[in-house]
Design a protein around this motif. Structure first.
Motif, mmCIF file in Angstrom:
data_model
loop_
_atom_site.group_PDB
_atom_site.id
_atom_site.type_symbol
_atom_site.label_atom_id
_atom_site.label_comp_id
_atom_site.label_asym_id
_atom_site.label_seq_id
_atom_site.Cartn_x
_atom_site.Cartn_y
_atom_site.Cartn_z
ATOM 1 N N SER A 243 15.476 -15.366 0.809
ATOM 2 C CA SER A 243 16.101 -16.661 1.093
ATOM 3 C C SER A 243 15.249 -17.822 0.591
ATOM 4 C CB SER A 243 16.361 -16.809 2.596
ATOM 5 O OG SER A 243 17.385 -15.934 2.999
ATOM 6 N N ARG A 244 13.933 -17.705 0.673
ATOM 7 C CA ARG A 244 13.059 -18.756 0.146
ATOM 8 C C ARG A 244 13.133 -18.804 -1.380
ATOM 9 N NH1 ARG A 244 7.139 -19.296 2.690
ATOM 10 N NH2 ARG A 244 7.219 -21.011 1.174
ATOM 11 N N ILE A 245 13.302 -17.654 -2.008
ATOM 12 C CA ILE A 245 13.490 -17.630 -3.458
ATOM 13 C C ILE A 245 14.751 -18.396 -3.833
ATOM 14 C CG2 ILE A 245 14.085 -16.120 -5.405
ATOM 15 C CD1 ILE A 245 12.158 -14.054 -4.241
ATOM 16 N N VAL A 246 15.827 -18.156 -3.092
ATOM 17 C CA VAL A 246 17.098 -18.823 -3.380
ATOM 18 C C VAL A 246 16.966 -20.333 -3.210
ATOM 19 C CG1 VAL A 246 19.494 -19.076 -2.632
ATOM 20 C CG2 VAL A 246 18.481 -16.795 -2.818
ATOM 21 N N ARG A 247 16.286 -20.770 -2.146
ATOM 22 C CA ARG A 247 16.140 -22.207 -1.900
ATOM 23 C C ARG A 247 15.203 -22.882 -2.892
ATOM 24 N NH1 ARG A 247 15.190 -20.665 3.404
ATOM 25 N NH2 ARG A 247 13.032 -21.406 3.215
ATOM 26 N N ARG B 89 0.831 -1.208 0.000
ATOM 27 C CA ARG B 89 0.000 0.000 0.000
ATOM 28 C C ARG B 89 0.866 1.258 0.000
ATOM 29 N NH1 ARG B 89 -3.536 -2.720 4.233
ATOM 30 N NH2 ARG B 89 -5.511 -3.239 3.205
ATOM 31 N N GLY B 90 1.897 1.246 0.842
ATOM 32 C CA GLY B 90 2.773 2.413 0.917
ATOM 33 C C GLY B 90 3.490 2.680 -0.401
ATOM 34 N N LEU B 91 3.899 1.611 -1.078
ATOM 35 C CA LEU B 91 4.607 1.767 -2.346
ATOM 36 C C LEU B 91 3.687 2.339 -3.420
ATOM 37 C CD1 LEU B 91 7.436 1.290 -3.429
ATOM 38 C CD2 LEU B 91 6.753 -1.014 -4.102
ATOM 39 N N VAL B 92 2.431 1.908 -3.418
ATOM 40 C CA VAL B 92 1.470 2.441 -4.382
ATOM 41 C C VAL B 92 1.313 3.949 -4.197
ATOM 42 C CG1 VAL B 92 -0.953 2.435 -5.069
ATOM 43 C CG2 VAL B 92 0.222 0.266 -4.670
ATOM 44 N N GLU B 93 1.251 4.385 -2.967
ATOM 45 C CA GLU B 93 1.136 5.825 -2.703
ATOM 46 C C GLU B 93 2.389 6.572 -3.157
ATOM 47 O OE1 GLU B 93 0.280 6.443 1.378
ATOM 48 O OE2 GLU B 93 -1.642 5.371 1.341
ATOM 49 N N GLN B 94 3.559 6.016 -2.901
ATOM 50 C CA GLN B 94 4.807 6.701 -3.227
ATOM 51 C C GLN B 94 5.004 6.878 -4.726
ATOM 52 O OE1 GLN B 94 7.499 4.076 -1.165
ATOM 53 N NE2 GLN B 94 7.680 5.446 0.598
ATOM 54 N N ILE B 95 4.593 5.906 -5.521
ATOM 55 C CA ILE B 95 4.817 6.010 -6.968
ATOM 56 C C ILE B 95 3.645 6.655 -7.682
ATOM 57 C CG2 ILE B 95 6.338 4.009 -6.963
ATOM 58 C CD1 ILE B 95 4.085 2.417 -8.237
ATOM 59 N N GLY B 96 2.620 7.027 -6.951
ATOM 60 C CA GLY B 96 1.542 7.817 -7.537
ATOM 61 C C GLY B 96 0.690 7.086 -8.553
ATOM 62 N N GLY B 97 0.372 5.842 -8.260
ATOM 63 C CA GLY B 97 -0.583 5.140 -9.108
ATOM 64 C C GLY B 97 -0.003 4.322 -10.229
ATOM 65 N N GLY B 98 1.310 4.118 -10.275
ATOM 66 C CA GLY B 98 1.903 3.270 -11.305
ATOM 67 C C GLY B 98 1.667 1.802 -11.011
ATOM 68 N N ASN B 99 2.361 0.941 -11.729
ATOM 69 C CA ASN B 99 2.220 -0.500 -11.557
ATOM 70 C C ASN B 99 3.181 -1.020 -10.491
ATOM 71 O OD1 ASN B 99 0.449 -0.379 -13.739
ATOM 72 N ND2 ASN B 99 1.100 -2.381 -14.479
ATOM 73 N N VAL B 100 2.666 -1.864 -9.601
ATOM 74 C CA VAL B 100 3.459 -2.462 -8.530
ATOM 75 C C VAL B 100 3.347 -3.976 -8.632
ATOM 76 C CG1 VAL B 100 3.645 -2.811 -6.038
ATOM 77 C CG2 VAL B 100 3.271 -0.512 -6.955
ATOM 78 N N ALA B 101 4.484 -4.653 -8.520
ATOM 79 C CA ALA B 101 4.499 -6.114 -8.482
ATOM 80 C C ALA B 101 4.947 -6.577 -7.111
ATOM 81 C CB ALA B 101 5.429 -6.678 -9.551
ATOM 82 N N VAL B 102 4.266 -7.581 -6.587
ATOM 83 C CA VAL B 102 4.694 -8.259 -5.366
ATOM 84 C C VAL B 102 5.293 -9.586 -5.813
ATOM 85 C CG1 VAL B 102 3.990 -9.155 -3.121
ATOM 86 C CG2 VAL B 102 2.826 -7.154 -4.085
ATOM 87 N N VAL B 103 6.608 -9.684 -5.785
ATOM 88 C CA VAL B 103 7.318 -10.857 -6.294
ATOM 89 C C VAL B 103 7.560 -11.811 -5.134
ATOM 90 C CG1 VAL B 103 9.354 -11.687 -7.508
ATOM 91 C CG2 VAL B 103 8.399 -9.440 -8.071
ATOM 92 N N VAL B 104 7.015 -13.007 -5.251
ATOM 93 C CA VAL B 104 7.050 -13.959 -4.145
ATOM 94 C C VAL B 104 7.642 -15.280 -4.622
ATOM 95 C CG1 VAL B 104 5.024 -12.931 -3.042
ATOM 96 C CG2 VAL B 104 4.721 -14.807 -4.664
#
Length: 725
Positions: free
Chosen positions: A685-689, A617-632
């Motif tokens: 770390s979970r990405i690496v494993r 949520r905070g990142l969406v506010e900071q970039i002013g409505g651009g596209n945000v990805a949550v990479v998991v």
């Protein structure tokens, strides 16, 4: 108040004029189309010519549909030809755009960016101005001019005492260029503009090292090595558009094929080529090249394990499949007899062995030989009739309803589709062992075994199976039609030029699949060795080139400048890259970002997803409505989506909606090649494993953002990401 460039109104008027000419061309094309549609009479030749004209006009109308893309994005003023011993006669100007446009007198209004006269717009430097006095860049939104940036070259021919490499911005002031980049302010404006969820073209901001690749001549394999943010994907697509422009015939008829790593990526790049006026290029993933099978999805089917994926990609699988086909060509072990007239005919075992050997000599592929083998079998049985007056056709007619005879023929030389061959092979440990012939060890070859499905249509094939099905198609050949002939549409189609993105992740078997579709060995393949996350990650580009066409010498060209990723993010990612691929050099970032990466430690593991949601949520506010990805990590995608839905965060899933939503949850396995305004990377770390090339997968995840990066973790960070003393 900001001063306006002195030529601003004049250039806006010229852009308006260009659009008016474009609209006139469109109107004229529709009128011509109406003329060709009137009436269906005349000779066959007349109708053929009308249809050809109509098809060309329809294509032109499609090419003229620019949508929101800017028609005009620059201008060059160059010194006129020298006369009288070297004195230049003056200045001639050309406006550069994505399509060529002429006025009612057929005089050029806009020059196509691919035309030779436009080359200095991309390549001229202070040391080599290529005859230019000035290069002008437009910041344009649709039809509206928003800014002008000038680069002046030496000589004072424009009435300005400019030194080499001077820039003039939209305020009308000249400043010394220190970046070494063409149209720096225009480039930054393009990069910092919010992402739309689809990759945009870079036709207005192509840099010299990119243009060198785009305009390099066709022929052989061109490898483009480029780190994150260097623009290698759009360079490859622009090169395809350039080659179509310069080699329209025969390349348009031969076809251009673009191969991407997954459907999310294809959705992401799908507008680039149409925005450049090239709507007929085929864009696929490798599975699309294999017809008539169903693939593993998130909703069903079993994905490959690490060992099985590695074995399926190994080039030795070609010999295994060749042997599997041969193993299905089986002579009888003992004679058989069948009722005929008032007695019997026999099928001798030694005759079946002779027929099989003869078929292998006569035919290079299995299925095209099947009708010949069957006829030989009927005739061999007819020859055993005691009265000697039987023919193969008579025996076939007499036994056409005999199930035992039909089963015998199917056993000796069955007609097989690629799916049937591999379904039988993978479903039998004995057949796998027989086809292996010692090429793989027992654990490797048995990793391919899976329980047979009752019905072939129920089988879900994995991405690694695509290359094996394609290899089987080569060795089996097409099934004969009822008339005994082979349908040419069953043969593998070839293309005049092929573009492959993320090529470093293709296995040898997948590269062979690409090679057999190349008509002349002309390919553009792009990738980054540091981002190689496949089961057969190459150490050098020779590891890739060994499996691609060798008809002409190959070339490897590097992109060294990172345009997209801010310097602070690149600094963190580079530390991970050095751990993942020691010895490789990261691209040089050309700009600093608004903030360094934010790293958030979660002390209580149960609060991980809540923290991820808050940071998103905070990142969406900071970039002013651009596209945000949550990479998991791949295994966290479902849980993260369920949590976001439960607390009311609207979002999309990359696998189903690509990047169409403002917030998208992206499994790390699908993030390669994408770019976003902001990225939240969860549990490094979970990405690496969890990935075969874990550290490289993490490097990919950290290099997707054009503005801001946040890392959220409960586990200890991988060593390269830990704070330095």
């Amino acid at each position: 108040m900001t001063a306006q460039h002195p030529d601003f109104d004049e250039e806006q008027a010229y852009i308006d004029h260009a659009y008016a000419c474009l609209e006139a061309s469109r109107t004229d094309a529709w009128k011509m189309r109406d003329l060709t549609e009137s009436g269906t009479g005349g000779t066959m030749q007349n109708r053929f010519e009308r249809n050809a004209i109509d098809e060309a006009l329809l294509k032109r109308l499609t090419d003229l549909d620019l949508g929101d893309a800017a028609l005009v994005f620059g201008r060059i003023d160059r010194l006129a030809d020298e006369v009288d011993g070297g004195a230049a006669t003056g200045i001639e100007s050309f406006h550069i755009g994505r399509l060529a446009v002429s006025d009612e007198n057929r005089e050029p209004v806009v020059v196509d960016w691919r035309a030779p006269v436009a080359e200095p717009f991309y390549r001229a430097t202070g040391r080599n101005p290529m005859g230019l006095a000035r290069r002008r860049h437009f910041v344009v939104h649709g039809r509206v001019l928003q800014g002008i940036e000038d680069e002046l070259f030496g000589g004072g021919h424009l009435g300005v005492g400019a030194d080499d490499g001077l820039d003039m911005d939209s305020d009308g002031g000249a400043t010394q260029a220190v970046t070494g980049l063409r149209g720096y302010s225009t480039l930054l404006a393009s990069i910092e503009r919010g992402r739309s969820g689809q990759l945009g073209d870079i036709v207005a901001t192509i840099q010299a090292e990119q243009d060198e690749i785009i305009r390099s001549p066709q022929g052989g394999v061109l490898v483009v090595q480029g780190g994150p943010g260097t623009g290698k994907t759009v360079v490859a697509l622009h090169r395809a558009a350039y080659l179509l422009y310069t080699n329209r015939f025969p390349l348009e008829d031969q076809g251009v094929l673009v191969i991407g790593p997954n459907r999310v990526f294809l959705r992401y790049i799908e507008r680039v080529l149409p925005s450049l006026g090239e709507a007929g290029v085929e864009q696929v993933i490798l599975q699309d090249l294999v017809p008539d099978v169903r693939w593993v999805t998130s909703g069903g089917g079993r994905p490959d394990g690490v060992l099985a994926a590695r074995v399926k990609g190994d080039e030795r699988m070609s010999d295994v499949i060749r042997k599997a086909v041969k193993d299905r060509e089986r002579p009888l072990r003992e004679d058989m007899r069948f009722p005929f007239r008032h007695g019997y005919v026999r099928m001798r075992a030694d005759e079946t062995e002779r027929i099989i050997k003869s078929a292998r000599r006569r035919f290079h592929r299995h299925n095209p030989a099947s009708r010949w083998v069957e006829n030989e079998l009927w005739q061999a049985m007819a020859d055993t009739w005691r009265d000697g007056d039987a023919t193969g056709s008579q025996v076939r007619e007499a036994l056409k309803g005999n199930d035992e005879a039909r089963a015998m023929i199917d056993r000796i030389w069955p007609r097989l589709t690629p799916a049937q061959l591999l379904h039988d092979l993978f479903g039998s440990k004995a057949l796998l062992k027989l086809a292996n012939g010692g090429r793989f060890d027992d654990d490797e070859i048995q990793s391919l075994h899976r329980e047979r499905s009752e019905f072939l249509d129920d089988v879900r094939w994995t991405p690694a199976d695509a290359a094996l099905l394609d290899e089987a198609r080569v060795h089996l050949g097409p099934l004969p039609r009822k008339n005994g002939k082979v349908d040419e549409s069953d043969e593998i189609r070839t293309y005049g030029h092929i573009v492959v993105d993320e090529v470093q992740d293709l296995s040898p078997m997948q590269l062979a699949m690409v090679t057999r579709r190349s008509l002349s060995g002309s390919l553009t393949v792009v990738g980054d060795l540091a981002q190689a996350t496949g089961a057969h990650a190459p150490s050098t580009w020779n590891d890739v080139l060994d499996h691609l066409p060798e008809r002409k010498p190959s070339r490897v060209i590097g992109l060294s400048v990172g345009y997209r990723i801010p310097g602070q993010i690149m600094e963190l990612a580079t530390r991970v890259m050095h751990a993942a691929a020691p010895g490789l050099v990261a691209p040089r970032a050309v700009r600093e970002g608004v903030a360094p990466p934010r790293v958030v430690r979660v002390e209580v593991a149960d609060e991980l997803l809540a923290t991820v949601a808050n940071e998103t949520r905070g990142l969406v506010e900071q970039i002013g409505g651009g596209n945000v990805a949550v990479v998991v990590p791949d295994a966290m995608a479902d849980a993260t989506s369920e949590y976001f839905s439960a607390i009311g965060i609207e979002h999309g899933r990359a696998a189903s909606s690509a990047l169409d939503s403002g917030i998208t949850i992206v499994p790390v396995g699908l993030v390669k090649g994408l770019e976003l305004d902001g990225v939240v990377v969860v549990e490094p770390s979970r990405i690496v494993r969890g990935e075969p090339q874990g550290m490289r997968a993490l490097y990919v995840a950290l290099t997707r953002s054009t503005q801001r990066l946040t890392v959220v973790h409960a586990e200890e960070l991988p060593e390269p990401m830990r704070p330095r003393d």
